[in-house]
Design a protein around this motif. Structure first.
Motif, PDB file in Angstrom:
ATOM      1  N   THR A  70       2.191   1.649  -3.828  1.00 50.74           N
ATOM      2  CA  THR A  70       1.527   2.437  -4.639  1.00 50.74           C
ATOM      3  C   THR A  70       1.128   4.110  -4.832  1.00 50.74           C
ATOM      4  O   THR A  70       0.853   4.154  -4.853  1.00 50.74           O
ATOM      5  N   LYS A  71       1.347   4.260  -2.631  1.00 52.19           N
ATOM      6  CA  LYS A  71       0.682   5.899  -2.997  1.00 52.19           C
ATOM      7  C   LYS A  71       2.225   6.300  -2.900  1.00 52.19           C
ATOM      8  O   LYS A  71       2.182   7.230  -3.371  1.00 52.19           O
TER       9      LYS A  71
ATOM     10  N   PHE B  96      -5.316  -6.897  -1.863  1.00 50.54           N
ATOM     11  CA  PHE B  96      -4.987  -6.160  -2.983  1.00 50.54           C
ATOM     12  C   PHE B  96      -5.006  -5.918  -4.424  1.00 50.54           C
ATOM     13  O   PHE B  96      -4.792  -7.246  -4.659  1.00 50.54           O
TER      14      PHE B  96
ATOM     15  N   THR C  65       1.113  -1.052   0.081  1.00 43.94           N
ATOM     16  CA  THR C  65      -0.070  -0.095  -0.355  1.00 43.94           C
ATOM     17  C   THR C  65       0.920   1.268   0.343  1.00 43.94           C
ATOM     18  O   THR C  65       0.535   2.090  -0.498  1.00 43.94           O
TER      19      THR C  65
END
Lengths: 296, 366, 482
Positions: free
Chosen positions: C347-348, C371, C344
């Motif tokens: 990807t952020k 995910f 996470t």
């Protein structure tokens, strides 16, 4: 009657570094006195610095793809040519080795002969390593699958301290035969045969940058090579007997970039008389495995 | 890579009213934005124009066709086989299986193509198609019966107004080794006798020797006979993939047939081994998917021969669903050419209904 | 229009019998840990607790290493290779016989789809034992000289992405060459290793030949640091690999390290496009992308980039994400909350750095760690998602114009584990394969594994090879170069 001719004053050589095919002085401007085993002045050698090491790595990296891309036959010929030139300059190497290592002329001759023969032995491996260390893999499926060794890349070689020529050749030749390029830190107290070898390499067909030779304080230069992020492998042989450094410390430095480290066989520098092996070559190779489907 | 999509014309959504029990109208991402038309809605001139647009030139010469067909992306055989095998591992159970079995039945071209066929045999085949499962009116009927040309009149008479179509093999089936006039006459006879669909064979010899224009012209000529008739017939083009040998050829032959105006592309005659295989069908499904994206024309696919079990049929339907997409889950766009498949599907259907394994004595033999 | 809804097709869980707690497997029996400490292992798809597993400390590891040493010197080392072989063949057969049990347990503990555990992990693990079994009495012919010798005790630390398969990769060559083993499974996936201990009971493998010590990082560190361990084999992150290399520096321990990767999957304009799309999907979404050799960087020739990405998205629309026990699931759960957080975060960062994110439209379960398959386009080499190993179902798409540029970009990473090439042109494949600095090069295929095929990396992806004849080398004194 004519007066007797005055004794001829010999022309002495200036020993410098060997980087990228050229012979520069150390960027630091430093030199150190090299003496014979009996303490007589032989020469002032360049005292290489970490910046010289940096330059040498850069030269080695830029030469690497070309050297690895040469055919194995070509590399074999180039290395054999080095042996031919060494043979022609035996006398000089015998004198260098005898003075530096304190050997009798007879034993120095043996050491030089062994070094030349070793060079020939490794030269011959260039186009055989892949056949001996590579193979087809019979995978359970319709795939062509082949594994073959390839050069690791740039190898830093801390050359043996005691055996200034035979030891050096024993760690240098196996590293370059598969297409690696190297940065050598020569024996600290006995660096002159290494620079003489550089002169042979410079006048042979070995491309510039394939072999780079630094002289100076091992403990000063070696850690920078061990930590250098663009060095792929490290031979720590010369850490044995070098002041102020251990091979374990160099290996620990090398861990930060997952370098391949070739450790010394024992706790003291052993005789290099029989030190030739396929493993010495394979230590600086990577097995690459290629798959391809087989279908009409 | 494939030619780009161009704007398209008429959108004729497939009629799905026959597929009882199927609900939902959700579409796949691939199908959302693409207008689609049925290939049979095009005139011969439109077909030629579409072909010219696809290959990027009005030059439909031998060389032009070769350039295009050999410019199609290659097919890696091992990868294609692997994809098909992967699709074959889907586990279709309970409600999904019941749905798939009924869909399968509705997609069958119930076939008899024997030298020993007789009017009696054909009537019996049609009877089976009309009443596949005596006593169970919820059982769908096969899409069509498929017979030799001289049996069309008999079949036409027997199907009556059941909605079952009559398909006829033609063009010197199965080898196709006859002159064009003979092949066309064969077709004309079948169409005149009332065939709804013509299953023609391509000239594999011409294809394999690089005579792409010859193959193209054959198809165009047969299509003309089919479409210009008083009672027009749809055209299925049999590639005989078992003789084309390579997957690259399957892809090229698929495109060649579609360019020439095929309504369906069909794998096999059933007379050559191997007949239909899952990987070959997957490659043909990729071809119709890409042809739709390029032209807006949705061509059907018919694997034929060798599909004998419900289990196999479901693997094909999974492939249709995941490769071409939901618009092909429709008898107008996907068929099975089969004879023994129907009874195996009926056995499985009974098993789902009763919970007990059934046996061959509990399904009828036509 | 009709829709083909696949009804749930769950694999039965009844085939496995999970105990409420597990001890350590030392010297042929399950024993309590010295400290009594334990950790919970959970099902990442449901967050349900599966079992309490003992945590081995230094004293436990010492016990295990001593047992391994005794067994090596007294039993396993002196045993003729032909006899060792028969034990390994037994293990291979037992794994095949109990394959469903292992597959289901792997799914419960790891979160991977049953289809993969059933079709890849377990059969490949069994094949690995079968392959190395045959080597045990043929080592004279392996190219390391006559009568090559084992190192002694191998300390092996394995990851959570392929728990049983990595166990097989480690144990099979070690035992074939006459070494004995202390194995530390991953903290989050210990259960198949513990079931493997039960299989060893059935095989009647002599006590102490294989010892399994569970626990977290400290347990692994104790195995690596133990002076009685002669040979270290590690598969896991590059960060931990570097720590291990530092830990054993200056010792006489030998090591193989199989570390991270950031593989380039290179697609040329003449690729077999449909197979390439499959290869891209398999390359990054196999095992939820939690694969060190995952094709996490798609390098696609600019002229076809738009088309390839479009086809890829359509294909991803057919991926089935969800219950790992469903036989139709393609993408299962992320192994742990920690791993999910890392994915996470990265990807952020990808979004923040300006890459364009596309995520498959799929419903994710509420419980567990999930995910959705994600593709980033407009990625540049400077972005973190192009450089750092994400170890998740996230693909970064970069473009290139010429083969030379593809090679340069592919090699532009400290990693060098694997690479993919997609083109129909044979000579280009061979030239590219020569130039790519990666230990495994898949041309017109991806993520293929076989017991006979060596696997391992260049550069910071580690050293040493596992699998094939090459996989014997590092377990033999005469074959070891480091």
């Amino acid at each position: 009657m004519r007066a007797p001719a005055p004794a001829r004053i010999d022309v002495r050589k200036t020993y410098k570094l060997f980087i990228g095919g050229a012979f520069p002085r150390s960027e630091s401007g430093r030199t150190y006195e090299v003496t014979s085993a009996k303490g007589a002045f032989l020469a002032n050698a360049a005292q290489g610095s970490r910046k010289d090491a940096r330059d040498a790595v850069r030269a080695a990296r830029s030469a690497q793809p070309g050297w690895a891309g040469a055919t194995a036959y070509n590399r074999g010929q180039v290395l054999y040519r080095v042996a031919e030139l060494l043979e022609g300059r035996r006398a000089q190497f015998v004198a260098d080795v005898a003075a530096g290592e304190g050997l009798t002329e007879r034993r120095a001759q043996d050491a030089v002969a062994a070094a030349i023969d070793r060079w020939v032995w490794y030269a011959g491996w260039s186009d055989k390593v892949a056949q001996v260390a590579g193979n087809a893999n019979p995978v359970a499926g319709p795939y062509f699958n082949l594994s073959a060794p390839e050069p690791t890349g740039v190898v830093a070689v801390i050359a043996p301290q005691a055996s200034s020529l035979l030891g050096l050749v024993s760690v240098l030749a196996p590293a370059i035969v598969t297409g690696n390029t190297v940065v050598v830190v020569a024996s600290e107290d006995r660096p002159l045969p290494a620079i003489s070898l550089a002169e042979v390499l410079a006048t042979s067909d070995v491309p510039a940058g394939v072999v780079n030779i630094l002289t100076g304080r091992t403990a000063e230069i070696a850690p920078h090579l061990a930590k250098h992020m663009d060095v792929n492998a490290l031979d720590v042989a010369g850490a044995l007997g070098a002041d102020g450094i251990t091979w374990g410390a160099l290996e620990a430095d090398a861990a930060d970039t997952v370098k391949r480290v070739l450790r010394p066989a024992g706790d003291d520098e052993a005789s290099w008389a029989d030190a030739q092996s396929l493993n010495a070559i394979l230590a600086y190779t990577e097995t690459k495995t290629v798959w391809h489907p087989k279908g009409m | 890579m494939l030619p780009r999509a161009r704007p398209t014309r008429v959108v004729r959504m497939p009629d799905t009213s026959r597929l009882d029990g199927m609900t939902s109208t959700v579409t796949t991402p691939s199908s959302e934005s693409v207008p689609r038309s049925h290939p049979a809605d095009r005139t011969g001139a439109q077909v030629a124009a579409d072909a010219a647009a696809v290959i990027g030139s009005a030059d439909l010469s031998e060389a032009g066709l070769r350039r295009f067909l050999h410019g199609l992306p290659g097919v890696d055989r091992v990868g294609a086989d692997g994809r098909a095998a992967h699709l074959g591992t889907r586990s279709i159970k309970t409600t999904a299986k019941a749905w798939a079995l009924d869909l399968t039945i509705s997609m069958v071209d119930l076939t008899t193509l024997e030298g020993a066929d007789t009017p009696g045999k054909v009537r019996s085949l049609v009877a089976k198609a009309r009443t596949p499962e005596p006593g169970d009116p919820t059982c769908p009927r096969p899409a069509a019966v498929c017979v030799y040309g001289d049996m069309v009149a008999e079949a036409r008479d027997a199907v009556g107004n059941s909605g079952i179509r009559v398909a006829a093999v033609a063009t010197a089936f199965p080898s196709g080794r006859a002159g064009r006039q003979v092949r066309l006459a064969d077709t004309r006879d079948a169409v005149a006798a009332g065939a709804d669909e013509i299953d023609m064979v391509i000239d594999r010899g011409a294809f394999l020797s690089g005579g792409f224009r010859k193959v193209y012209d054959d198809i165009v000529a047969v299509r003309e006979v089919c479409h210009d008739a008083e009672h027009p017939a749809h055209l299925k083009v049999i590639l005989e993939t078992g003789e084309l040998a390579t997957y690259d050829n399957v892809r090229r032959a698929s495109w060649l047939a579609m360019l020439a105006g095929a309504d369906f592309i069909k794998t096999s005659t059933g007379k050559v081994s191997p007949a239909a295989t899952l990987p070959v069908t997957v490659i043909m499904l990729e071809a119709v998917r890409d042809f739709l994206a390029t032209t807006g024309v949705q061509v059907g696919v018919k694997p034929a021969g060798g599909i004998r079990t419900a289990k196999d049929a479901i693997k094909y339907l999974v492939s249709v669903n995941e490769v071409a997409g939901e618009p092909w889950l429709d008898p107008d766009y996907f068929r099975f050419g089969a004879s023994s498949l129907l009874n195996d599907v009926l056995l499985q259907r009974q098993k789902l209904a009763t919970g007990a394994y059934s046996g061959p004595d509990y399904v009828t033999i036509d | 229009m009709p829709r083909f809804e696949y009804a749930p097709a769950p694999e039965s869980r009844a085939v496995v019998d999970i105990a409420s707690s597990y001890g350590l497997f030392i010297d042929g029996e399950f024993v309590e840990s010295a400290s009594g400490g334990s950790l919970k292992t959970i099902n990442p798809a449901t967050e349900e607790s599966l079992a309490d597993v003992a945590v081995a400390d230094e004293a436990d590891v010492d016990r295990a290493v001593r047992a391994a040493r005794r067994a090596q010197e007294k039993v396993w080392g002196p045993m003729p290779g032909a006899e060792r072989a028969k034990y390994l063949f037994r293990i291979a057969r037992l794994l095949a016989e109990r394959s469903r049990e292992f597959a289901v347990l792997e799914v419960l503990d790891n979160g991977k789809p049953i289809r993969e555990a059933r079709d890849v992990d377990v059969p490949t693990a069994a094949a690995h034992f079968f392959y190395y079994a045959g080597w045990a009495d043929k080592l004279d012919h392996a190219g390391f000289g006559p009568s090559p010798r084992p190192h002694g005790v191998a300390g092996q630390v394995i990851p959570w992405n392929f728990p049983l398969l990595m166990l097989a990769w480690k144990i099979a060559p070690a035992l074939a060459t006459g070494n004995t083993v202390v194995l530390k499974p991953a903290e989050t996936t210990p259960l198949t290793a513990l079931l493997f201990a039960d299989l060893l009971r059935q095989a009647e493998l002599p006590p102490g030949v294989v010892n399994i010590v569970t626990g977290a990082g400290a347990t692994g560190a104790a195995v690596v640091a133990h002076p009685g361990v002669d040979k270290v084999a590690f598969t896991g992150s590059t960060a931990v690999g570097k720590r291990i290399a530092k830990e054993i520096a200056g010792t006489r321990k030998h090591a193989t390290l199989e570390l991270g990767g950031k593989a380039a999957n290179i697609v040329f304009d003449d690729a077999p496009i449909d197979q390439a799309v499959e290869g891209i999907v398999n390359g990054i979404f196999f095992n939820q992308g939690q694969v060190c050799c995952a094709g996490s960087r798609l390098l696609v020739q600019e002229s076809v980039a738009a088309e390839v990405v479009e086809r890829l998205k359509v294909r991803l629309g057919t991926l089935r994400v969800g219950d790992p026990m469903d036989k139709n699931t393609d993408v299962g759960a992320i192994n742990s909350a920690a791993q999910l957080a890392r994915i996470t975060d990265l990807t952020k960062a990808g979004e923040e750095e300006g890459a364009v994110r596309w995520t498959a439209d799929c419903a994710l379960p509420e419980q567990g760690f999930w995910f959705a398959p994600t593709v980033f386009t407009d990625v540049s080499a400077a972005h973190r998602i192009a450089r750092e190993e994400i170890f998740g179902p996230v693909l970064s798409v970069l473009t290139f114009r010429t083969p030379a540029e593809a090679v340069a970009k592919a090699n532009n990473t400290p990693y060098g584990l694997s690479a993919g090439i997609w083109t129909e042109k044979g000579s280009r494949i061979l030239s590219m394969a020569d130039k790519l600095r990666a230990g495994v090069v898949w041309a017109n295929t991806f993520n293929r594994f076989d017991p006979t095929s060596p696997f391992g990396g260049y550069k910071e992806s580690g050293y040493g090879r596992e699998g094939g004849r090459h996989g014997l080398a590092s377990y033999l004194i005469e074959g070891s170069t480091r």
